[in-house]
Design a protein around this motif. Sequence first.
Motif, PDB file in Angstrom:
ATOM      1  N   MET A   1     -16.068  48.307 -29.760  1.00 26.28           N
ATOM      2  CA  MET A   1     -14.784  47.988 -30.043  1.00 26.28           C
ATOM      3  C   MET A   1     -13.913  49.153 -29.635  1.00 26.28           C
ATOM      4  O   MET A   1     -12.972  49.287 -29.207  1.00 26.28           O
ATOM      5  N   ALA A   2     -14.379  50.322 -30.168  1.00 27.89           N
ATOM      6  CA  ALA A   2     -13.673  51.582 -30.056  1.00 27.89           C
ATOM      7  C   ALA A   2     -13.572  51.786 -28.322  1.00 27.89           C
ATOM      8  O   ALA A   2     -12.504  52.156 -28.115  1.00 27.89           O
ATOM      9  N   ILE A   3     -14.258  51.571 -27.747  1.00 28.33           N
ATOM     10  CA  ILE A   3     -14.391  51.832 -26.092  1.00 28.33           C
ATOM     11  C   ILE A   3     -13.388  50.868 -25.410  1.00 28.33           C
ATOM     12  O   ILE A   3     -12.705  51.368 -24.682  1.00 28.33           O
ATOM     13  N   ALA A   4     -13.528  49.476 -25.966  1.00 33.15           N
ATOM     14  CA  ALA A   4     -12.560  48.637 -25.447  1.00 33.15           C
ATOM     15  C   ALA A   4     -11.119  49.027 -25.620  1.00 33.15           C
ATOM     16  O   ALA A   4     -10.344  48.966 -24.918  1.00 33.15           O
ATOM     17  N   VAL A   5     -10.835  49.607 -26.841  1.00 35.46           N
ATOM     18  CA  VAL A   5      -9.619  50.061 -27.267  1.00 35.46           C
ATOM     19  C   VAL A   5      -9.046  51.181 -26.375  1.00 35.46           C
ATOM     20  O   VAL A   5      -7.958  51.059 -25.933  1.00 35.46           O
ATOM     21  N   GLU A   6      -9.978  51.914 -25.950  1.00 29.07           N
ATOM     22  CA  GLU A   6      -9.682  53.167 -25.355  1.00 29.07           C
ATOM     23  C   GLU A   6      -9.707  52.812 -24.115  1.00 29.07           C
ATOM     24  O   GLU A   6      -8.449  53.334 -23.327  1.00 29.07           O
TER      25      GLU A   6
ATOM     26  N   GLU B   1      -5.107  43.740 -23.937  1.00 33.82           N
ATOM     27  CA  GLU B   1      -4.520  44.428 -25.138  1.00 33.82           C
ATOM     28  C   GLU B   1      -4.410  43.691 -26.454  1.00 33.82           C
ATOM     29  O   GLU B   1      -4.625  43.828 -27.396  1.00 33.82           O
ATOM     30  N   LYS B   2      -3.627  42.234 -26.048  1.00 34.06           N
ATOM     31  CA  LYS B   2      -3.290  41.310 -26.963  1.00 34.06           C
ATOM     32  C   LYS B   2      -4.868  40.683 -27.467  1.00 34.06           C
ATOM     33  O   LYS B   2      -4.996  40.535 -28.651  1.00 34.06           O
ATOM     34  N   ALA B   3      -5.873  40.614 -26.544  1.00 36.72           N
ATOM     35  CA  ALA B   3      -7.166  39.971 -26.720  1.00 36.72           C
ATOM     36  C   ALA B   3      -7.722  40.973 -27.661  1.00 36.72           C
ATOM     37  O   ALA B   3      -8.551  40.484 -28.757  1.00 36.72           O
ATOM     38  N   ILE B   4      -7.825  42.176 -27.433  1.00 34.08           N
ATOM     39  CA  ILE B   4      -8.268  43.461 -28.193  1.00 34.08           C
ATOM     40  C   ILE B   4      -7.822  43.322 -29.576  1.00 34.08           C
ATOM     41  O   ILE B   4      -8.533  43.602 -30.466  1.00 34.08           O
ATOM     42  N   THR B   5      -6.562  43.352 -29.714  1.00 37.98           N
ATOM     43  CA  THR B   5      -5.956  43.289 -31.029  1.00 37.98           C
ATOM     44  C   THR B   5      -6.466  42.168 -31.925  1.00 37.98           C
ATOM     45  O   THR B   5      -6.590  42.426 -33.070  1.00 37.98           O
ATOM     46  N   VAL B   6      -6.462  41.192 -31.204  1.00 39.44           N
ATOM     47  CA  VAL B   6      -6.958  39.838 -32.125  1.00 39.44           C
ATOM     48  C   VAL B   6      -8.198  39.987 -32.668  1.00 39.44           C
ATOM     49  O   VAL B   6      -8.775  39.805 -33.815  1.00 39.44           O
TER      50      VAL B   6
ATOM     51  N   LEU C   1      -8.640  42.682 -35.398  1.00 40.23           N
ATOM     52  CA  LEU C   1      -8.345  42.357 -36.748  1.00 40.23           C
ATOM     53  C   LEU C   1      -9.384  41.087 -37.183  1.00 40.23           C
ATOM     54  O   LEU C   1      -9.360  41.348 -38.270  1.00 40.23           O
ATOM     55  N   THR C   2      -9.822  40.469 -36.235  1.00 38.96           N
ATOM     56  CA  THR C   2     -11.006  39.580 -36.708  1.00 38.96           C
ATOM     57  C   THR C   2     -12.299  40.428 -37.168  1.00 38.96           C
ATOM     58  O   THR C   2     -12.758  39.972 -38.247  1.00 38.96           O
ATOM     59  N   LEU C   3     -12.657  41.363 -36.586  1.00 40.00           N
ATOM     60  CA  LEU C   3     -13.796  42.240 -36.959  1.00 40.00           C
ATOM     61  C   LEU C   3     -13.556  42.627 -38.187  1.00 40.00           C
ATOM     62  O   LEU C   3     -14.381  42.761 -39.191  1.00 40.00           O
ATOM     63  N   VAL C   4     -12.278  43.120 -38.413  1.00 40.62           N
ATOM     64  CA  VAL C   4     -12.067  43.851 -39.751  1.00 40.62           C
ATOM     65  C   VAL C   4     -12.018  42.923 -40.924  1.00 40.62           C
ATOM     66  O   VAL C   4     -12.295  43.108 -42.106  1.00 40.62           O
ATOM     67  N   ILE C   5     -11.407  41.804 -40.732  1.00 49.70           N
ATOM     68  CA  ILE C   5     -11.411  40.756 -41.800  1.00 49.70           C
ATOM     69  C   ILE C   5     -12.658  39.995 -41.995  1.00 49.70           C
ATOM     70  O   ILE C   5     -13.031  40.172 -43.285  1.00 49.70           O
ATOM     71  N   LEU C   6     -13.571  40.081 -40.980  1.00 50.97           N
ATOM     72  CA  LEU C   6     -15.127  39.697 -41.070  1.00 50.97           C
ATOM     73  C   LEU C   6     -15.807  40.845 -41.902  1.00 50.97           C
ATOM     74  O   LEU C   6     -16.718  40.250 -42.767  1.00 50.97           O
TER      75      LEU C   6
ATOM     76  N   GLY D   1     -23.721  45.080 -39.176  1.00 49.58           N
ATOM     77  CA  GLY D   1     -23.950  45.302 -37.854  1.00 49.58           C
ATOM     78  C   GLY D   1     -23.920  43.925 -37.281  1.00 49.58           C
ATOM     79  O   GLY D   1     -23.653  44.015 -35.863  1.00 49.58           O
ATOM     80  N   THR D   2     -24.502  42.988 -37.854  1.00 51.21           N
ATOM     81  CA  THR D   2     -24.654  41.725 -37.141  1.00 51.21           C
ATOM     82  C   THR D   2     -22.985  41.270 -36.813  1.00 51.21           C
ATOM     83  O   THR D   2     -22.520  40.748 -35.555  1.00 51.21           O
ATOM     84  N   VAL D   3     -22.106  41.621 -37.432  1.00 51.26           N
ATOM     85  CA  VAL D   3     -20.471  41.183 -37.249  1.00 51.26           C
ATOM     86  C   VAL D   3     -19.924  42.070 -36.100  1.00 51.26           C
ATOM     87  O   VAL D   3     -19.563  41.496 -35.061  1.00 51.26           O
ATOM     88  N   ALA D   4     -20.514  43.390 -36.086  1.00 49.38           N
ATOM     89  CA  ALA D   4     -19.993  44.303 -35.014  1.00 49.38           C
ATOM     90  C   ALA D   4     -20.568  43.912 -33.648  1.00 49.38           C
ATOM     91  O   ALA D   4     -19.910  43.976 -32.566  1.00 49.38           O
ATOM     92  N   ILE D   5     -21.900  43.391 -33.762  1.00 45.47           N
ATOM     93  CA  ILE D   5     -22.491  43.039 -32.353  1.00 45.47           C
ATOM     94  C   ILE D   5     -21.810  41.821 -31.962  1.00 45.47           C
ATOM     95  O   ILE D   5     -21.760  41.681 -30.596  1.00 45.47           O
ATOM     96  N   PHE D   6     -21.517  41.022 -32.738  1.00 43.13           N
ATOM     97  CA  PHE D   6     -20.974  39.570 -32.475  1.00 43.13           C
ATOM     98  C   PHE D   6     -19.794  39.887 -31.708  1.00 43.13           C
ATOM     99  O   PHE D   6     -19.537  39.322 -30.566  1.00 43.13           O
ATOM    100  N   ILE D   7     -18.838  40.603 -32.358  1.00 46.87           N
ATOM    101  CA  ILE D   7     -17.571  40.879 -31.550  1.00 46.87           C
ATOM    102  C   ILE D   7     -17.657  41.771 -30.307  1.00 46.87           C
ATOM    103  O   ILE D   7     -16.975  41.488 -29.320  1.00 46.87           O
TER     104      ILE D   7
END
Length: 548
Positions: free
Chosen positions: A52-57, A285-290, A293-298, A327-333
């Motif tokens: 996720m961090a690499i995608a944001v960057e 950028e919009k897709a990464i933002t969504v 936020l989904t990752l953090v909520i999960l 870790g499961t959630v992070a890999i899913f996103i």
Amino acid sequence: MALYWCTEALPLAVTALFPIILYPMMGIMDASEVSIEYLRDTNILFFGGLLMAIAVEHWNLHKRIALQVLLIVGVRPALLMLGFMLVTAFLSMWISNTASSAMMVPIAHAVLEELYSVPRGKDIEEGSENPTFELQESGSQKEETTLDNGQVHPVPPAPSEPRAKQNQEQVRFTQGLSLCVCYAASIGGIATLTGTAPNLVLQGQMNTLFPKNPNVVNFVSWFSFAFPTMVILLVLAWLWLQILFLGFNFRKNFGIGSQEGEKEQAAYRVIQLEHRLLGPMTFAEKAITVLFLTLVILWFTREPGFFLGWGNLAFSNEHGESMVSDGTVAIFIGIVLFIVPSKIPGLTQDPREPGRLKAPPAILDWKTVHEKLPWNVVFLLGGGYALAKGSEQSGLSQWLGNKLTPLQNVPPPAIAFILCLLVATFTECTSNVATNTLFLPILASMAQAICVHPLYVMIPCTLATSLAFMLPVATPPNAIVFSFGGLKVTDMARAGFLLNIIGVLVITLAINSWSFPIFNLYTFPSWAHSNTTASCRVSPENITTPTP
């Protein structure tokens, strides 16, 4: 391994591979058992969080967030420092401390150049290129040195020569603004489990040394404890840097009663211009933002503890515990990032094959991940878990625990405070991850020996490894800021020394107050019992009382 990590005779990640060779040869563990330690669930969480961090960057979303916040806070000296610290700390919670510093320092210097330069005939509105603003996003080395003190640090482009001689006040403000970026990067990383690698070392060591613990350290519990700690430390760091570099004239620092000058407006226009050059938010950028936020909520709702999360309800085992981890959630996103297109799929034809529609590229591709992922930290984390497991299997942990039993007579708050000071000093000279990896198994044994909750000593140690404020070599953000010039080692040491003391005091406050209900530190837990802790079941010393 401790000797090699301290002297860096070999790269840190190479030293971390020693257990794979030495444990089987010394009869400590089978090779297959050792190898499993290198890709535990915590390492998977680290890998998924970095995707996720690499995608944001990669899509410059972090730059858009930074410029937007700076437009809100303005360019008054104290507020400008606060703005840079808030942005850097927030970014460091989710992307690496190194990457957030490498991006924010050039922005800080570009603003300072406009603030203190002699205006030329050319107006900034014409869209003139500012060389200091080039962030070198294409550089593949940016992520490589996360938390590795001895590796090659990313060096952003050097700032152009000042166009006029700066007076002492301007020099001091420049130094203060530079330091506030690197300090905020280190402070911000402590707030989330994935924010900096030592936090993940703690989670991994807990699961290795105490396999029966009910996932005590997870994303929610860590955030609940560390976020308030981070906010308090960030505010105190801002006040200290403001007093040290701007003085006690708070009316002047906040720009109260003074008109905004031409140079302040020019500096503000620099930020506006760079924000405009980004253009409107792209679909990626919009897709990464969504997805972010989904990752953090999960993460927050998986197994929060105070109510049944989706992990307990949908994917529980026979004990009602979530079989799905953070870790499961992070890999899913992370996998979703490789699937979602970077543009809205349309009817664009492939120029090489007329008549055939061309699909837009995905948000992430493996080439980008391969270049930007800090593989060295993955191995470094694994080596730490292997070291902890070997200490337990060989009986070293039990032996250490027996030797540390005299500490039963020392009050637990005093032990925590002394450990914080010791680790904060040690981490100035060695890698944060290596420091935490070396100390945690010893502290876990000590806690069992003196019947204190293991987290009561392990959490302060983990937080203290992020208090690397005094030396340029202490952590990559410090090195990046130092490489820009304008700072002497004495400047950083003077500012960092008191900030280290403030950090130790804040950690001591946190571990003796709101950590108790979050981690249930009141009594010695049943999952931490071993053969040497039988007396902890009935002994009254196992009750850790917070200091008044």
